[in-house]
Design an enzyme around this catalytic site. Structure first.
Site, PDB file in Angstrom:
ATOM      1  N   GLU A 191      61.465 110.336  52.592  1.00 12.20           N
ATOM      2  CA  GLU A 191      60.507 109.229  52.436  1.00 12.20           C
ATOM      3  C   GLU A 191      59.845 109.046  53.803  1.00 12.20           C
ATOM      4  O   GLU A 191      58.646 109.248  53.954  1.00 12.20           O
ATOM      5  CB  GLU A 191      61.229 107.949  51.985  1.00 12.20           C
ATOM      6  CG  GLU A 191      60.320 106.743  51.792  1.00 12.20           C
ATOM      7  CD  GLU A 191      61.099 105.452  51.453  1.00 12.20           C
ATOM      8  OE1 GLU A 191      62.316 105.373  51.712  1.00 12.20           O
ATOM      9  OE2 GLU A 191      60.454 104.499  50.958  1.00 12.20           O
ATOM     10  N   HIS A 217      68.160 109.075  48.754  1.00 10.39           N
ATOM     11  CA  HIS A 217      66.805 108.957  49.289  1.00 10.39           C
ATOM     12  C   HIS A 217      66.699 109.954  50.444  1.00 10.39           C
ATOM     13  O   HIS A 217      67.546 109.956  51.344  1.00 10.39           O
ATOM     14  CB  HIS A 217      66.556 107.559  49.861  1.00 10.39           C
ATOM     15  CG  HIS A 217      66.331 106.480  48.844  1.00 10.39           C
ATOM     16  ND1 HIS A 217      67.186 106.239  47.805  1.00 10.39           N
ATOM     17  CD2 HIS A 217      65.325 105.566  48.736  1.00 10.39           C
ATOM     18  CE1 HIS A 217      66.720 105.214  47.090  1.00 10.39           C
ATOM     19  NE2 HIS A 217      65.594 104.787  47.628  1.00 10.39           N
ATOM     20  N   HIS A 274      65.404  99.717  42.479  1.00  9.58           N
ATOM     21  CA  HIS A 274      66.460  98.924  43.125  1.00  9.58           C
ATOM     22  C   HIS A 274      66.450  97.550  42.470  1.00  9.58           C
ATOM     23  O   HIS A 274      65.437  96.836  42.556  1.00  9.58           O
ATOM     24  CB  HIS A 274      66.192  98.793  44.622  1.00  9.58           C
ATOM     25  CG  HIS A 274      66.096 100.120  45.324  1.00  9.58           C
ATOM     26  ND1 HIS A 274      67.165 100.676  45.991  1.00  9.58           N
ATOM     27  CD2 HIS A 274      65.074 101.000  45.443  1.00  9.58           C
ATOM     28  CE1 HIS A 274      66.790 101.839  46.497  1.00  9.58           C
ATOM     29  NE2 HIS A 274      65.528 102.071  46.186  1.00  9.58           N
ATOM     30  N   ASP A 324      60.383 101.677  42.369  1.00  8.80           N
ATOM     31  CA  ASP A 324      61.159 101.425  43.588  1.00  8.80           C
ATOM     32  C   ASP A 324      61.569  99.950  43.712  1.00  8.80           C
ATOM     33  O   ASP A 324      62.692  99.602  43.373  1.00  8.80           O
ATOM     34  CB  ASP A 324      60.391 101.892  44.829  1.00  8.80           C
ATOM     35  CG  ASP A 324      61.298 102.305  45.985  1.00  8.80           C
ATOM     36  OD1 ASP A 324      62.522 102.234  45.839  1.00  8.80           O
ATOM     37  OD2 ASP A 324      60.765 102.715  47.044  1.00  8.80           O
ATOM     38  N   ASP A 325      60.679  99.111  44.216  1.00 10.84           N
ATOM     39  CA  ASP A 325      60.956  97.677  44.399  1.00 10.84           C
ATOM     40  C   ASP A 325      59.746  96.882  43.911  1.00 10.84           C
ATOM     41  O   ASP A 325      58.956  96.369  44.711  1.00 10.84           O
ATOM     42  CB  ASP A 325      61.208  97.390  45.887  1.00 10.84           C
ATOM     43  CG  ASP A 325      62.368  98.201  46.427  1.00 10.84           C
ATOM     44  OD1 ASP A 325      63.520  97.824  46.174  1.00 10.84           O
ATOM     45  OD2 ASP A 325      62.112  99.240  47.074  1.00 10.84           O
ATOM     46  N   HIS A 383      64.041 105.384  39.473  1.00 13.94           N
ATOM     47  CA  HIS A 383      64.143 104.936  40.876  1.00 13.94           C
ATOM     48  C   HIS A 383      63.733 103.472  40.945  1.00 13.94           C
ATOM     49  O   HIS A 383      62.548 103.158  41.057  1.00 13.94           O
ATOM     50  CB  HIS A 383      63.253 105.816  41.767  1.00 13.94           C
ATOM     51  CG  HIS A 383      63.413 105.558  43.237  1.00 13.94           C
ATOM     52  ND1 HIS A 383      63.219 106.541  44.189  1.00 13.94           N
ATOM     53  CD2 HIS A 383      63.727 104.435  43.938  1.00 13.94           C
ATOM     54  CE1 HIS A 383      63.414 106.040  45.386  1.00 13.94           C
ATOM     55  NE2 HIS A 383      63.712 104.743  45.268  1.00 13.94           N
TER      56      HIS A 383
HETATM   57  N1  HPA Z   1      63.847 103.223  50.739  1.00 18.85           N
HETATM   58  C1  HPA Z   1      65.032 103.046  51.281  1.00 18.85           C
HETATM   59  N2  HPA Z   1      65.848 102.054  50.961  1.00 18.85           N
HETATM   60  C2  HPA Z   1      65.441 101.193  50.034  1.00 18.85           C
HETATM   61  C3  HPA Z   1      64.208 101.318  49.436  1.00 18.85           C
HETATM   62  C4  HPA Z   1      63.374 102.386  49.795  1.00 18.85           C
HETATM   63  O1  HPA Z   1      62.243 102.570  49.299  1.00 18.85           O
HETATM   64  N3  HPA Z   1      64.111 100.290  48.557  1.00 18.85           N
HETATM   65  C5  HPA Z   1      65.245  99.590  48.634  1.00 18.85           C
HETATM   66  N4  HPA Z   1      66.061 100.125  49.537  1.00 18.85           N
HETATM   67 ZN    ZN Z   2      64.130 103.435  46.805  1.00 18.74          ZN
END
Ligand code: HPA
Ligand code: ZN
Length: 339
Positions: free
Chosen positions: A200, A197, A19, A278-279, A17
């Site tokens: 969350e 996703h 991006h 994630d990021d 996971h």
């Molecule tokens: N959630 C949803 N969209 C996203 C995320 C995330 O954590 N990171 C990059 N796009």
């Molecule tokens: Zn994500």
């Protein structure tokens, strides 16, 4: 370094996971802004980092889409992807399955091919350069229409043999998986695997929709499944992989404190949870930072860490033979660490 951090550092693992646009470090953002003569509303790297304080997903997305504006050329997408692979290889990653958001770029007039060619060239070279294999997943932006997603799938047709699957990201609330029923069906018909996703920020109902309406092969985040006991039993029974992102959850206020993070509970409930970043450029940590932070907060044992690393390969889209090879490497490593 603590014993646990040393154990984590050497543990073979996969990241499922990530991006790519979320791995854009402020230093590279600055360099690309200069190279491409793009104005950015920050005067220094420090000023960029100081802006990274978020109270929810949308807060983050606003700044994340703004950051992506410096990415213009095939070389930019190559540099972005190459920097991530180099960094994650240093964390002991042997395999990664990464997301990209083509609509963020095509909406700015950057052709799909420029984005995909740069990313794919870096992923391909990453095997020899860093010893990291990879798969690429095209994410649809859920705040846009299903028609826009379908047009993106059509634009991706020349690349279908180099894409492992499609995903769904961006603003979750108000954009349920059911909005993308047709485009996910079209992706499945084209032989692509499906992830989304869900859970969350969105309710457990969105996870049900991702399973029942989209037919996902893997669930991104999934935290809010824990509010629904029957759903937890189903996810465990179906061996559904959850790509959990501890530092992201903390930075986006999905949890208030890592000590309250549900990862250990997920493992205890028999869910196939994994750890991911994630990021990382926005949330303050790459793969091992996530392992370390959550292991410390929840006092995870070596056995828990081995389970998480094994889950990352079991939940990957690698062949059964490749999964077995990586699992054997984990067993060999854990055996050596014990003796
Ligand atoms: N959630 C949803 N969209 C996203 C995320 C995330 O954590 N990171 C990059 N796009
Ligand atoms: Zn994500």
């Amino acid at each position: 370094m603590s014993d646990r951090a040393k154990f984590i550092a050497g543990l073979p693992k996969a990241e499922l996971h990530l991006h790519l646009e979320g791995s854009l470090e402020p230093e590279l953002m600055f360099a690309l802004a200069r190279r491409n003569k793009v104005e950015i509303p920050f005067k220094s790297v420090e000023e960029i980092r100081a802006a990274y304080r978020f109270s929810n997903l949308q807060d983050f997305l606003d700044i994340y889409y703004q950051g992506a504006n410096v990415l213009r050329t095939e070389q930019d997408f190559f540099d972005l992807t190459d920097a991530y692979l180099k960094r994650v290889a240093a964390d002991g990653a042997r395999h990664v399955e990464v997301f990209f958001d083509p609509q963020t770029h095509t909406a700015r007039g950057i052709p799909f091919a420029v984005v995909a060619d740069g990313i794919l060239r870096a992923l391909s070279e990453g095997v020899a350069r860093y010893g990291v294999t990879s798969k690429l997943i095209l994410c649809f932006l859920r705040h846009l229409s299903e028609e826009d997603a379908l047009a993106t799938l059509i634009a991706a047709e020349p690349y279908l043999d180099r894409l492992a699957g499609v995903g769904l990201d961006s603003s979750e609330r108000g954009h349920p998986p059911s909005k993308f029923r047709n485009v996910f069906e079209a992706a499945r018909e084209r032989g692509l695997l499906l992830v989304a996703h869900a859970g969350e920020e969105g309710p457990p109902e969105y996870i049900h929709e991702a399973l029942d309406i989209l037919g996902i092969d893997r669930l991104d985040h999934g935290n809010r499944a824990l509010e629904d006991a029957a759903l937890v039993r189903r996810l465990a029974h179906e061996k559904m992989t959850l790509t959990v992102c501890p530092l992201s959850n903390l930075k986006l206020c999905v949890v208030t404190d890592l000590k309250q993070h549900p990862l250990k509970r997920m493992l205890d409930l028999g869910l196939r949870a994994t750890v991911n970043s994630d990021d990382p450029a926005y949330f303050g940590g790459y793969l091992n930072d996530n392992y370390n932070a959550v292991a410390e907060a929840l006092d995870l044992s070596h056995d828990d860490l081995v389970t998480l690393a094994k889950n990352s390969f079991l939940g990957s889209f690698l062949s059964e033979a490749d999964k077995a090879k990586h699992i054997a490497a984990i067993d060999a490593y854990a055996g050596r660490a014990q003796s």
